[in-house]
Design a protein around this motif. Structure first.
Motif, PDB file in Angstrom:
ATOM      1  N   TYR A   1      -5.041  -2.514 -11.075  1.00  0.00           N
ATOM      2  CA  TYR A   1      -6.060  -3.533 -11.337  1.00  0.00           C
ATOM      3  C   TYR A   1      -5.404  -4.877 -11.644  1.00  0.00           C
ATOM      4  O   TYR A   1      -5.868  -5.934 -11.194  1.00  0.00           O
ATOM      5  CB  TYR A   1      -6.927  -3.075 -12.510  1.00  0.00           C
ATOM      6  CG  TYR A   1      -8.163  -3.914 -12.729  1.00  0.00           C
ATOM      7  CD1 TYR A   1      -9.291  -3.748 -11.907  1.00  0.00           C
ATOM      8  CD2 TYR A   1      -8.215  -4.848 -13.754  1.00  0.00           C
ATOM      9  CE1 TYR A   1     -10.435  -4.518 -12.125  1.00  0.00           C
ATOM     10  CE2 TYR A   1      -9.351  -5.613 -13.970  1.00  0.00           C
ATOM     11  CZ  TYR A   1     -10.458  -5.445 -13.144  1.00  0.00           C
ATOM     12  OH  TYR A   1     -11.578  -6.197 -13.351  1.00  0.00           O
TER      13      TYR A   1
ATOM     14  N   LEU B   1      -4.180  -6.461  -8.425  1.00  0.00           N
ATOM     15  CA  LEU B   1      -5.303  -6.994  -7.630  1.00  0.00           C
ATOM     16  C   LEU B   1      -5.853  -8.287  -8.219  1.00  0.00           C
ATOM     17  O   LEU B   1      -6.293  -9.173  -7.492  1.00  0.00           O
ATOM     18  CB  LEU B   1      -6.410  -5.943  -7.533  1.00  0.00           C
ATOM     19  CG  LEU B   1      -6.031  -4.654  -6.767  1.00  0.00           C
ATOM     20  CD1 LEU B   1      -7.186  -3.666  -6.773  1.00  0.00           C
ATOM     21  CD2 LEU B   1      -5.604  -4.975  -5.337  1.00  0.00           C
TER      22      LEU B   1
ATOM     23  N   LYS C   1       0.839  -1.195   0.000  1.00  0.00           N
ATOM     24  CA  LYS C   1       0.000   0.000   0.000  1.00  0.00           C
ATOM     25  C   LYS C   1       0.875   1.247   0.000  1.00  0.00           C
ATOM     26  O   LYS C   1       0.631   2.198  -0.773  1.00  0.00           O
ATOM     27  CB  LYS C   1      -0.939   0.000   1.205  1.00  0.00           C
ATOM     28  CG  LYS C   1      -1.825   1.250   1.265  1.00  0.00           C
ATOM     29  CD  LYS C   1      -2.841   1.171   2.400  1.00  0.00           C
ATOM     30  CE  LYS C   1      -3.949   0.193   2.071  1.00  0.00           C
ATOM     31  NZ  LYS C   1      -5.065   0.271   3.043  1.00  0.00           N
TER      32      LYS C   1
ATOM     33  N   LEU D   1      -6.334 -10.934  -5.241  1.00  0.00           N
ATOM     34  CA  LEU D   1      -7.646 -11.078  -4.598  1.00  0.00           C
ATOM     35  C   LEU D   1      -8.243 -12.469  -4.826  1.00  0.00           C
ATOM     36  O   LEU D   1      -8.024 -13.075  -5.892  1.00  0.00           O
ATOM     37  CB  LEU D   1      -8.613 -10.023  -5.137  1.00  0.00           C
ATOM     38  CG  LEU D   1      -8.293  -8.559  -4.806  1.00  0.00           C
ATOM     39  CD1 LEU D   1      -9.343  -7.647  -5.425  1.00  0.00           C
ATOM     40  CD2 LEU D   1      -8.230  -8.324  -3.296  1.00  0.00           C
TER      41      LEU D   1
ATOM     42  N   LEU E   1      -8.806   2.335  -5.008  1.00  0.00           N
ATOM     43  CA  LEU E   1      -8.475   0.906  -5.081  1.00  0.00           C
ATOM     44  C   LEU E   1      -7.305   0.544  -4.167  1.00  0.00           C
ATOM     45  O   LEU E   1      -7.310  -0.502  -3.508  1.00  0.00           O
ATOM     46  CB  LEU E   1      -8.141   0.519  -6.531  1.00  0.00           C
ATOM     47  CG  LEU E   1      -9.307   0.553  -7.534  1.00  0.00           C
ATOM     48  CD1 LEU E   1      -8.834   0.078  -8.910  1.00  0.00           C
ATOM     49  CD2 LEU E   1     -10.486  -0.304  -7.052  1.00  0.00           C
TER      50      LEU E   1
ATOM     51  N   LEU F   1     -15.194  -6.956  -7.747  1.00  0.00           N
ATOM     52  CA  LEU F   1     -14.432  -5.784  -8.187  1.00  0.00           C
ATOM     53  C   LEU F   1     -14.587  -5.573  -9.690  1.00  0.00           C
ATOM     54  O   LEU F   1     -14.720  -4.438 -10.164  1.00  0.00           O
ATOM     55  CB  LEU F   1     -12.948  -5.955  -7.839  1.00  0.00           C
ATOM     56  CG  LEU F   1     -12.011  -4.831  -8.348  1.00  0.00           C
ATOM     57  CD1 LEU F   1     -12.452  -3.474  -7.818  1.00  0.00           C
ATOM     58  CD2 LEU F   1     -10.569  -5.131  -7.967  1.00  0.00           C
TER      59      LEU F   1
ATOM     60  N   ARG G   1      -8.588   0.633  -0.523  1.00  0.00           N
ATOM     61  CA  ARG G   1      -9.570  -0.374  -0.142  1.00  0.00           C
ATOM     62  C   ARG G   1      -9.036  -1.804  -0.221  1.00  0.00           C
ATOM     63  O   ARG G   1      -9.403  -2.651   0.622  1.00  0.00           O
ATOM     64  CB  ARG G   1     -10.797  -0.251  -1.041  1.00  0.00           C
ATOM     65  CG  ARG G   1     -11.907  -1.268  -0.720  1.00  0.00           C
ATOM     66  CD  ARG G   1     -13.120  -1.049  -1.599  1.00  0.00           C
ATOM     67  NE  ARG G   1     -13.713   0.262  -1.406  1.00  0.00           N
ATOM     68  CZ  ARG G   1     -14.813   0.688  -2.047  1.00  0.00           C
ATOM     69  NH1 ARG G   1     -15.385  -0.112  -2.952  1.00  0.00           N
ATOM     70  NH2 ARG G   1     -15.295   1.873  -1.832  1.00  0.00           N
ATOM     71  N   TYR G   2      -8.159  -2.078  -1.190  1.00  0.00           N
ATOM     72  CA  TYR G   2      -7.802  -3.475  -1.428  1.00  0.00           C
ATOM     73  C   TYR G   2      -6.369  -3.860  -1.099  1.00  0.00           C
ATOM     74  O   TYR G   2      -6.066  -5.055  -0.960  1.00  0.00           O
ATOM     75  CB  TYR G   2      -8.064  -3.824  -2.903  1.00  0.00           C
ATOM     76  CG  TYR G   2      -9.525  -3.774  -3.276  1.00  0.00           C
ATOM     77  CD1 TYR G   2     -10.045  -2.689  -3.936  1.00  0.00           C
ATOM     78  CD2 TYR G   2     -10.370  -4.834  -2.949  1.00  0.00           C
ATOM     79  CE1 TYR G   2     -11.378  -2.628  -4.284  1.00  0.00           C
ATOM     80  CE2 TYR G   2     -11.726  -4.795  -3.307  1.00  0.00           C
ATOM     81  CZ  TYR G   2     -12.217  -3.697  -3.953  1.00  0.00           C
ATOM     82  OH  TYR G   2     -13.546  -3.653  -4.298  1.00  0.00           O
TER      83      TYR G   2
ATOM     84  N   GLU H   1     -14.046 -12.169  -4.585  1.00  0.00           N
ATOM     85  CA  GLU H   1     -13.851 -10.733  -4.372  1.00  0.00           C
ATOM     86  C   GLU H   1     -13.448 -10.040  -5.685  1.00  0.00           C
ATOM     87  O   GLU H   1     -13.876  -8.907  -5.961  1.00  0.00           O
ATOM     88  CB  GLU H   1     -12.774 -10.508  -3.311  1.00  0.00           C
ATOM     89  CG  GLU H   1     -12.718  -9.065  -2.841  1.00  0.00           C
ATOM     90  CD  GLU H   1     -11.786  -8.902  -1.642  1.00  0.00           C
ATOM     91  OE1 GLU H   1     -11.191  -9.898  -1.190  1.00  0.00           O
ATOM     92  OE2 GLU H   1     -11.659  -7.758  -1.176  1.00  0.00           O
ATOM     93  N   MET H   2     -12.679 -10.750  -6.502  1.00  0.00           N
ATOM     94  CA  MET H   2     -12.275 -10.176  -7.794  1.00  0.00           C
ATOM     95  C   MET H   2     -13.462 -10.037  -8.735  1.00  0.00           C
ATOM     96  O   MET H   2     -13.564  -9.070  -9.497  1.00  0.00           O
ATOM     97  CB  MET H   2     -11.201 -11.057  -8.435  1.00  0.00           C
ATOM     98  CG  MET H   2     -10.569 -10.417  -9.682  1.00  0.00           C
ATOM     99  SD  MET H   2      -9.757  -8.853  -9.294  1.00  0.00           S
ATOM    100  CE  MET H   2      -9.994  -7.978 -10.850  1.00  0.00           C
TER     101      MET H   2
END
Length: 325
Positions: A257, A260, A209, A264, A319, A272, A322-323, A268-269
């Motif tokens: 993206y 992720l 992050k 993920l 994004l 998204l 949050r992820y 969950e993906m």
């Protein structure tokens, strides 16, 4: 009585000489006219008129040849419209000598061709000036070189020598500025690449992050190179700057993206992925709505891309926040 007779004889002799010179001039004029020696013919008919000022034949031929010479002069000066007009008038003369008809028809066609070429050059000059004003120097130079290499347009181009000299200087100066800018950009890119490499090495030691927050912060800082355009650029340049800003954020969003997708869980993906489709619709509709306030104006497209860029920037941070861990 003898004196009167002598005087009368002198008058008759002079009159005979005068008539002889007139006749010789008319004869020489007609021969020259038939041979296509129009300057010589005009001089002969002019001499005949000096001997017989009221002679209709000499006057008609002299005036026709005089007008013919004026048309020649107009062509030499590239006065196409005047040459075409006068040639047309003379061709409509029912008493026009037959030897003048074909040359006059050729002159009329030459004038029409010259006028057409001049119009073509005028349009090319306008196009080159327009490209130059838009700072599209390479395209402008290509068109200028193409026109200069066209032998059919060289005579017409001479009428635009001042405009062409000025725009050529502007194109050259613009190309030099572009070369300097490219060189500076290459140096800057090399410096930025080295800086990124150092930052990436350091970023490897922090969590994901934080890493992506730093990347997004760098993108924001990189937009400083567009600040000058926002303050001083034309509408075209600002549209290009906004397109570049949008591209930077869109590239960042695609990278996030992609990360992720690898991290993920499938469920969950999937959520998204659906949310991302809805977000794209929201982004484009919002951009259209914002730009509609400038509908029909040159600013409409600028506002559209600007809104897309801003919304994409927000989505990048959303994004990551949050992820990512």
């Amino acid at each position: 009585m003898k004196r009167k007779a002598a005087a009368l004889l002198a008058v008759l002799i002079l009159a005979g000489c005068g008539n002889k010179l007139y006749e010789e001039s008319m004869s020489q004029g007609k021969l020259a006219l038939a041979a296509g020696e129009f300057d010589k013919a005009r001089a002969s008919f002019e001499l005949a008129l000096e001997e017989e000022p009221g002679d209709t034949d000499a006057s008609v031929m002299y005036e026709q040849l005089k007008k013919f010479g004026e048309i020649e002069s107009a062509l030499e000066k590239a006065e196409w419209q005047e040459a075409e007009k006068q040639a047309d008038i003379l061709l409509k003369n029912k008493d026009l000598h037959s030897s003048l008809k074909e040359p006059l028809a050729q002159y009329k066609q030459s004038a029409a061709d010259g006028k057409e070429q001049e119009q073509a050059v005028a349009e090319k000059v306008k196009s080159i000036q327009s490209l130059t004003s838009e700072k599209k120097y390479s395209e402008a130079k290509s068109q200028l070189d193409e026109m200069n290499d066209d032998d059919a347009l060289k005579m017409a181009a001479a009428s635009f020598s001042d405009e062409l000299d000025e725009v050529e200087k502007e194109i050259q100066a613009g190309l030099e500025r572009e070369a300097e800018a490219e060189k500076a950009a290459a140096v800057q890119q090399a410096e930025e690449a080295a800086a990124r490499k150092a930052e990436e090495a350091a970023a490897a030691k922090v969590n994901q992050k934080t890493e992506y927050y730093q990347k997004l912060d760098r993108i924001e800082r990189s937009q400083a190179d567009l600040a000058y355009i926002y303050e001083n650029g034309t509408t075209v340049e600002m549209r290009e700057a906004e397109a570049e800003r949008y591209k930077r954020w869109d590239d960042a969003l695609n990278e996030i993206y992609g990360v992720l997708k690898e991290q993920l869980p499938a469920s969950e993906m999937d959520q998204l992925r659906q949310a991302q489709r809805e977000w794209i619709t929201y982004r484009d509709e919002t951009a259209e709505e914002t730009a509609s306030g400038f509908a029909g104006g040159s600013w409409e497209s600028v506002q559209y891309v600007s809104t897309q860029a801003s919304i994409t920037q927000e989505r990048c941070y959303e994004l990551v926040d949050r992820y990512m861990d």
